[in-house]
Design an enzyme around this catalytic site. Structure first.
Site, PDB file in Angstrom:
ATOM      1  CD  GLU A   1      28.193 -16.226 -17.074  1.00  0.00           C
ATOM      2  OE1 GLU A   1      27.902 -17.141 -17.963  1.00  0.00           O
ATOM      3  OE2 GLU A   1      29.089 -15.489 -16.980  1.00  0.00           O
TER       4      GLU A   1
ATOM      5  CG  ASP B   1      32.894 -14.763 -15.898  1.00  0.00           C
ATOM      6  OD1 ASP B   1      32.346 -15.100 -17.094  1.00  0.00           O
ATOM      7  OD2 ASP B   1      33.143 -15.550 -14.879  1.00  0.00           O
TER       8      ASP B   1
END
Length: 376
Positions: free
Chosen positions: A117, A85
């Site tokens: 990400e 993340d």
């Protein structure tokens, strides 16, 4: 429980599915996390993030903590991959490459899929230079969304003009921003990406952030012309990039996906609700109308209606997704991950685009009316 999670992963493997885990190494959650109370050196108080002081990845003990955590999930539970993340919020970017290298080194007997990400579009983290397999392609989503919805506010200001040309670049090169100046952030963003296989990019039309972070959690089916959305879906499922679908997208789910929470502490629950209302009020929304994240009805509204996939237009759309996925699997020209066999032509004014992959031409019309599209 650990036993139930292991059983779930084993069951998925038993029917030929891979299981990925979403890991958050850029911050700790707002409740149930007490490391900051007794491990002061774990954090760098000079670097502030939306979640407080940054985690200090300069410290060897901190690096080991997260590396061991990643290996724990992969070795103990046998996950097939990890999705990391918001790694752009990690201050020490070199640690990411060290993490990937350690995973490859300590688990040599099976391929572990490592997906980022990363708003920075840092291509060097991706193979063959770095150790990561792929990255969520926010540029692709941010280009497609304004084309379909007409929205151009916030970070979409970098993407809404000349949308067909930008979409062509995304399809050909992966990232749109490859070192150019971003008007939204006021600084250069990204690195060249055309040397990468297009399977290094995970492309999507919707995800939990892009829907859940809207004031009312509207899905794209509520915002876009249905025919244009199907056209964009054809590009998504037939382009070389890895397509990702958000739950219910494949049948045009009508239920929203609203931001919901279940913080047990009254102060935190109140702060979460008030902060969300204030955030959207600053952008012109009626604060009183923004759903309360702590209200159980917000969660219940966000649950999928499993009666929809078998009815009317939902069933027709689901068949379309299945047909496109089957075509992707069976047509050899749609299996090439490199750019050599890919061409993209477009007309900005008419808003049509043709993606050619070998002998296959995918012609789409993203405009409001009929157009004539050359496909020879």
């Amino acid at each position: 429980s650990p036993e139930e999670l292991k059983a779930l992963v084993d069951a998925a493997h038993g029917i030929g599915l891979m299981m990925f885990l979403d890991v958050v190494y850029n911050h700790f959650g707002p409740d149930g996390a007490y490391l900051h109370a007794y491990a002061k050196r774990f954090f760098d108080e000079k670097v502030h993030t939306p979640w407080g002081a940054a985690i200090d990845f300069r410290q060897e003990a901190v690096r080991d903590y997260f590396e061991e955590n990643a290996l724990y999930w992969l070795n103990e539970y046998r996950f097939d991959g990890l999705r990391f993340d918001a790694v752009h919020a990690i201050t020490e970017q070199d640690w990411l490459d060290a993490l990937a290298a350690r995973i490859r080194r300590e688990i040599p007997d099976r391929h572990i899929h490592l997906v980022l990400e990363n708003e920075r579009n840092t291509a060097r983290h991706l193979r063959p230079v770095g150790g990561f397999d792929a990255q969520w392609n926010d540029d692709g989503h941010n280009t497609l969304h304004p084309l379909l919805s007409g929205e151009g506010e916030g970070y979409y200001e970098d993407f809404h003009a000349d949308g067909a040309a930008k979409l062509a670049t995304v399809l050909r090169e992966g990232f749109l921003f490859r070192g150019q100046e971003s008007a939204h952030i006021g600084a250069p963003r990204g690195e060249p990406s055309a040397h990468l296989p297009l399977t290094a990019f995970v492309l999507f039309l919707q995800n939990h952030d892009q829907i859940g972070n809207r004031a009312f959690g509207e899905r794209l089916a509520r915002l876009a012309n249905p025919d244009s959305l199907v056209a964009a879906t054809a590009l998504l499922l037939l382009c070389p990039q890895i397509p990702m679908l958000f739950m219910g997208e494949e049948w045009g789910a009508t239920t929203p996906f609203q931001f919901f929470s279940s913080h047990p502490e009254p102060e935190l629950a109140r702060a979460t609700a008030e902060g969300r209302r204030a955030e959207f009020a600053a952008h012109g929304w009626d604060a009183a109308a923004v759903p309360d994240p702590q209200d159980p009805r917000t969660f219940l509204r966000s649950k999928l209606d499993w009666a929809e996939p078998g009815t009317g237009e939902h069933a027709r759309l689901l068949r379309t997704y299945r047909d496109l996925i089957a075509l992707r699997r069976t047509e050899p020209d749609l299996a090439d991950p490199w750019l050599t066999g890919l061409r993209v032509d477009y007309d900005e004014a008419a808003r049509w685009l043709v993606m050619r992959r070998g002998a296959v031409a995918v012609a789409v019309n993203l405009g409001p009316g009929p157009v004539t599209v050359p496909v020879t």
